[in-house]
Write a protein that holds these residues in place. Structure first.
Motif, PDB file in Angstrom:
ATOM      1  N   TRP A   1     -70.902  36.045 -21.727  1.00  0.00           N
ATOM      2  CA  TRP A   1     -70.972  35.737 -23.164  1.00  0.00           C
ATOM      3  C   TRP A   1     -70.315  34.392 -23.494  1.00  0.00           C
ATOM      4  CZ3 TRP A   1     -69.025  41.117 -25.259  1.00  0.00           C
ATOM      5  CH2 TRP A   1     -70.081  42.040 -25.195  1.00  0.00           C
TER       6      TRP A   1
ATOM      7  N   MET B   1     -67.915  33.454 -31.746  1.00  0.00           N
ATOM      8  CA  MET B   1     -66.619  33.232 -31.087  1.00  0.00           C
ATOM      9  C   MET B   1     -65.994  34.552 -30.633  1.00  0.00           C
ATOM     10  SD  MET B   1     -66.137  30.085 -30.813  1.00  0.00           S
ATOM     11  CE  MET B   1     -64.435  29.997 -30.279  1.00  0.00           C
ATOM     12  N   VAL B   2     -66.249  35.623 -31.380  1.00  0.00           N
ATOM     13  CA  VAL B   2     -65.709  36.936 -31.011  1.00  0.00           C
ATOM     14  C   VAL B   2     -66.141  37.291 -29.586  1.00  0.00           C
ATOM     15  CG1 VAL B   2     -65.946  39.413 -31.465  1.00  0.00           C
ATOM     16  CG2 VAL B   2     -65.483  37.836 -33.342  1.00  0.00           C
ATOM     17  N   TYR B   3     -67.384  36.943 -29.262  1.00  0.00           N
ATOM     18  CA  TYR B   3     -67.925  37.333 -27.958  1.00  0.00           C
ATOM     19  C   TYR B   3     -67.602  36.319 -26.864  1.00  0.00           C
ATOM     20  CZ  TYR B   3     -70.284  40.823 -30.640  1.00  0.00           C
ATOM     21  OH  TYR B   3     -70.533  41.893 -31.470  1.00  0.00           O
TER      22      TYR B   3
ATOM     23  N   LEU C   1     -73.016  47.975 -33.584  1.00  0.00           N
ATOM     24  CA  LEU C   1     -72.841  46.527 -33.493  1.00  0.00           C
ATOM     25  C   LEU C   1     -74.179  45.802 -33.439  1.00  0.00           C
ATOM     26  CD1 LEU C   1     -69.828  46.069 -31.075  1.00  0.00           C
ATOM     27  CD2 LEU C   1     -69.912  45.903 -33.557  1.00  0.00           C
TER      28      LEU C   1
ATOM     29  N   TYR D   1     -75.843  43.135 -25.325  1.00  0.00           N
ATOM     30  CA  TYR D   1     -74.717  44.036 -25.038  1.00  0.00           C
ATOM     31  C   TYR D   1     -74.855  44.657 -23.651  1.00  0.00           C
ATOM     32  CZ  TYR D   1     -73.185  43.567 -29.835  1.00  0.00           C
ATOM     33  OH  TYR D   1     -72.729  43.054 -31.013  1.00  0.00           O
TER      34      TYR D   1
ATOM     35  N   TRP E   1     -60.373  36.066 -33.192  1.00  0.00           N
ATOM     36  CA  TRP E   1     -61.646  35.700 -33.824  1.00  0.00           C
ATOM     37  C   TRP E   1     -62.257  36.879 -34.548  1.00  0.00           C
ATOM     38  CZ3 TRP E   1     -63.417  31.304 -35.394  1.00  0.00           C
ATOM     39  CH2 TRP E   1     -62.945  30.132 -34.800  1.00  0.00           C
ATOM     40  N   LEU E   2     -61.872  38.088 -34.168  1.00  0.00           N
ATOM     41  CA  LEU E   2     -62.396  39.249 -34.877  1.00  0.00           C
ATOM     42  C   LEU E   2     -61.863  39.272 -36.314  1.00  0.00           C
ATOM     43  CD1 LEU E   2     -64.173  41.637 -34.787  1.00  0.00           C
ATOM     44  CD2 LEU E   2     -62.425  42.947 -33.617  1.00  0.00           C
TER      45      LEU E   2
ATOM     46  N   TYR F   1     -73.232  42.901 -20.603  1.00  0.00           N
ATOM     47  CA  TYR F   1     -71.774  42.755 -20.580  1.00  0.00           C
ATOM     48  C   TYR F   1     -71.218  43.000 -19.184  1.00  0.00           C
ATOM     49  CZ  TYR F   1     -66.870  44.057 -21.234  1.00  0.00           C
ATOM     50  OH  TYR F   1     -65.504  44.162 -21.118  1.00  0.00           O
TER      51      TYR F   1
ATOM     52  N   ARG G   1     -67.362  42.121 -17.276  1.00  0.00           N
ATOM     53  CA  ARG G   1     -66.089  41.429 -17.403  1.00  0.00           C
ATOM     54  C   ARG G   1     -65.533  41.105 -16.022  1.00  0.00           C
ATOM     55  NH1 ARG G   1     -62.619  45.390 -19.364  1.00  0.00           N
ATOM     56  NH2 ARG G   1     -62.253  45.643 -17.139  1.00  0.00           N
ATOM     57  N   ILE G   2     -64.789  40.019 -15.931  1.00  0.00           N
ATOM     58  CA  ILE G   2     -64.142  39.727 -14.657  1.00  0.00           C
ATOM     59  C   ILE G   2     -63.010  40.729 -14.445  1.00  0.00           C
ATOM     60  CG2 ILE G   2     -64.665  37.264 -14.701  1.00  0.00           C
ATOM     61  CD1 ILE G   2     -61.732  36.837 -15.504  1.00  0.00           C
TER      62      ILE G   2
ATOM     63  N   LEU H   1     -65.411  35.315 -24.892  1.00  0.00           N
ATOM     64  CA  LEU H   1     -64.128  35.639 -24.277  1.00  0.00           C
ATOM     65  C   LEU H   1     -64.051  35.023 -22.881  1.00  0.00           C
ATOM     66  CD1 LEU H   1     -64.161  39.414 -25.215  1.00  0.00           C
ATOM     67  CD2 LEU H   1     -62.461  37.765 -26.026  1.00  0.00           C
ATOM     68  N   GLU H   2     -62.885  34.495 -22.573  1.00  0.00           N
ATOM     69  CA  GLU H   2     -62.705  33.882 -21.266  1.00  0.00           C
ATOM     70  C   GLU H   2     -62.963  34.887 -20.140  1.00  0.00           C
ATOM     71  OE1 GLU H   2     -58.764  32.361 -20.764  1.00  0.00           O
ATOM     72  OE2 GLU H   2     -59.272  31.285 -18.925  1.00  0.00           O
ATOM     73  N   THR H   3     -62.675  36.156 -20.418  1.00  0.00           N
ATOM     74  CA  THR H   3     -62.814  37.173 -19.378  1.00  0.00           C
ATOM     75  C   THR H   3     -64.240  37.740 -19.289  1.00  0.00           C
ATOM     76  OG1 THR H   3     -61.944  38.726 -21.004  1.00  0.00           O
ATOM     77  CG2 THR H   3     -60.416  37.918 -19.345  1.00  0.00           C
TER      78      THR H   3
END
Ligand code: SF4
Ligand code: SF4
Lengths: 205, 304
Positions: free
Chosen positions: B146, B136-138, B8, B296, B84-85, B299, B301-302, B140-142
């Motif tokens: 990002w 937009m892919v990255y 990536l 990366y 978005w992916l 990263y 996440r919640i 993420l609300e969670t």
């Protein structure tokens, strides 16, 4: 109204024995380090001043967590292939024949539910034991729990019976994915923002 | 960061660089067009376009390595409605198609200039739409680390910094090739050096802002809520050396370019000094690779 299966977890009773986790692995033959159901051990505490003395106030509790088959599942929204889909009864499943193994669902799900199978190159996760449900049986984890922590059923009824709580530390804000989950909280899991607490078995889950 | 993220890093950097390179080739063409023979420009930009196309194809292949099950890849456009992916992949395909079509027409350079110009504009627009979808892919609300303006900023800056750097480097190589130097007389080289200067000044500004963005992002993370501070912790505890290295690289690219510009004012012969631009581009490439690695690495996440 739409059917929605849900889990109930009574965190006040969970002893952290992981029978649910083992039963799940066994039933679905997951292997390869994959845990569709995981038991998070949370511990915390601090020294609290009482008069002239400093007393330790420590606590620990467990949360057994699988996929919550959310009402507004972020995994279904982000999956590019529609491999993850939601059935009419609310159960969220992965179609391995469509999955490209991009792991995007794993990035987005705040419950750590999608688990990547590196042998098959696809994502896997809790199926709510829909085959058992079809046969009128309970999901494997529910029957395995010796403390009767887990229950499953119609979301509305579980809510009627046990209330609407769906988030305690370390779970995320439930408004994000609307998990089909009802929690009876452990007394120490209710917000204590000023006291240190953390997941203590991170390497295991 | 998982090792799995390596494809990536390469994929995003290559696509963004290619889009930027296409844009800057157009800008240079435009700036030099007034006085430079159209045909000469076509001859020197053809190899650049070919390399850009090659990099894009390579990027798509590299992206395939990220997938656990690439055989199913054709399914990736199934969820244009919400994913978005899927949208990123679609916009990338459109960009590639438009770019390919442009190349086909451009090679027969007798064709209508207006048509070529509009096609180029469409291709650039599609390229930046692809970069926006990528961001937009990255977002993420969670994944709060990002889910903010720093993600699209990072992607656009990569595209501008590496795109322009790559073009300066590529033109520099071409001008130094015998085959082309016979074609380019003193006069046309002079015409090419003007855009070089304008673009170099623009890049200086970009590099300056890149440093500002880096610091603002660190401040944003460090003063944010618990999840943001966790990402900040990962960056500081595990990657502080890389952050410092990145800053040093940015600084050296900045100084290097200034010194080139100062010398260039005295003699345009600098354009003929090939390794100068190669080194400059190399520094930027490394700086951006580190930046993307850190992207990366932070990263977090919640939830659980
Ligand atoms: S818990 Fe995660 S994987 Fe399960 S439905 Fe919700 S978002 Fe999807
Ligand atoms: S890994 Fe599979 S299920 Fe998950 S988002 Fe990618 S295609 Fe969908």
């Amino acid at each position: 109204m739409k059917k929605q299966y849900a889990f109930y977890i009574d965190t006040s009773r969970c002893s952290g024995c992981k029978a649910c986790q083992a039963a799940c692995n066994d039933k679905h033959n997951t292997g390869n380090g994959i845990l569709w159901r995981r038991v998070y051990e949370v511990s915390g505490g601090d020294w609290i001043r009482k008069g002239n003395a400093w007393l330790p106030q420590v606590f620990a509790y467990n949360i057994s967590m699988a996929c919550n088959h959310c009402e507004d599942p972020i995994c279904v929204k982000t999956c590019p292939t529609k491999a993850i889909y939601q059935r009419k009864d609310g159960i969220v499943l992965i179609d391995e024949n469509k999955c490209i193994g991009c792991r995007y669902c794993e990035w987005s799900c705040p419950y750590g539910a999608p688990q990547y199978d590196s042998n098959k190159g696809v994502m896997t996760k809790c199926t709510f034991c829909y085959d058992y449900i079809n046969e009128g049986k309970n999901p494997s984890c529910v029957d395995a729990c010796p403390m009767r922590v887990l229950e499953f059923g119609e979301f509305k009824e579980l809510k009627k019976k046990y209330g609407e709580l769906a988030e305690v530390y370390p779970l995320p804000d439930s408004s994000i994915t609307k998990p089909a989950l009802v929690i009876n909280p452990h007394k120490d899991s209710l917000n204590k923002p000023d006291i240190y607490l953390a997941i203590s078995n991170k390497e295991e889950v | 960061m998982h090792f799995a993220e390596c494809p990536l890093i390469l994929f995003t950097i290559m696509v963004q660089m290619a889009v930027g390179a296409f844009l800057f080739l157009g800008v240079i063409h435009h700036l030099s067009l007034v006085r430079l023979n159209d045909e000469i420009f076509t001859v020197i930009s053809k190899p650049i376009l070919n390399v850009t196309g090659f990099i894009l194809v390579l990027a798509v292949i590299v992206a395939g390595f990220h997938l656990g099950n690439p055989i199913n890849a054709f399914n990736a456009l199934n969820n244009l409605g919400t994913s978005w992916l899927s949208r990123e992949i679609l916009s990338l395909i459109l960009f590639l198609l438009s770019g390919g079509f442009f190349l086909l027409i451009y090679i027969r350079h007798k064709l209508n200039r207006k048509l070529i110009f509009s096609l180029a504009l469409i291709t650039v627009a599609l390229g930046y739409i692809a970069i926006a979808s990528m961001a937009m892919v990255y977002m993420l609300e969670t994944v709060p680390v990002w889910n903010n303006l720093f993600t699209p900023l990072a992607f656009v800056f990569t595209s501008l910094i590496l795109g322009s750097g790559a073009i300066l480097h590529a033109l520099n190589i071409i001008i130094n090739k015998k085959k082309y130097s016979l074609l380019l007389n003193e006069f046309s080289i002079q015409k090419l050096t003007d855009p070089f200067k304008i673009i170099s000044l623009f890049i200086l500004g970009l590099l300056f802002f890149q440093v500002i963005i880096m610091f603002s992002q660190l401040i944003y993370l460090g003063s944010g809520d618990e999840t943001l501070r966790s990402s900040f912790g990962i960056l500081i505890e595990k990657n502080i050396l890389l952050i410092i290295l990145r800053l040093l690289l940015l600084l050296s690219a900045f100084l290097w370019l200034i010194s080139l510009l100062v010398k260039y004012n005295r003699t345009r012969d600098l354009l003929l000094k090939r390794k100068y631009y190669a080194l400059y581009f190399g520094i930027l490439l490394l700086e951006e690779l580190i930046g993307r690695y850190l992207f990366y690495a932070m990263y977090f996440r919640i939830g659980v």
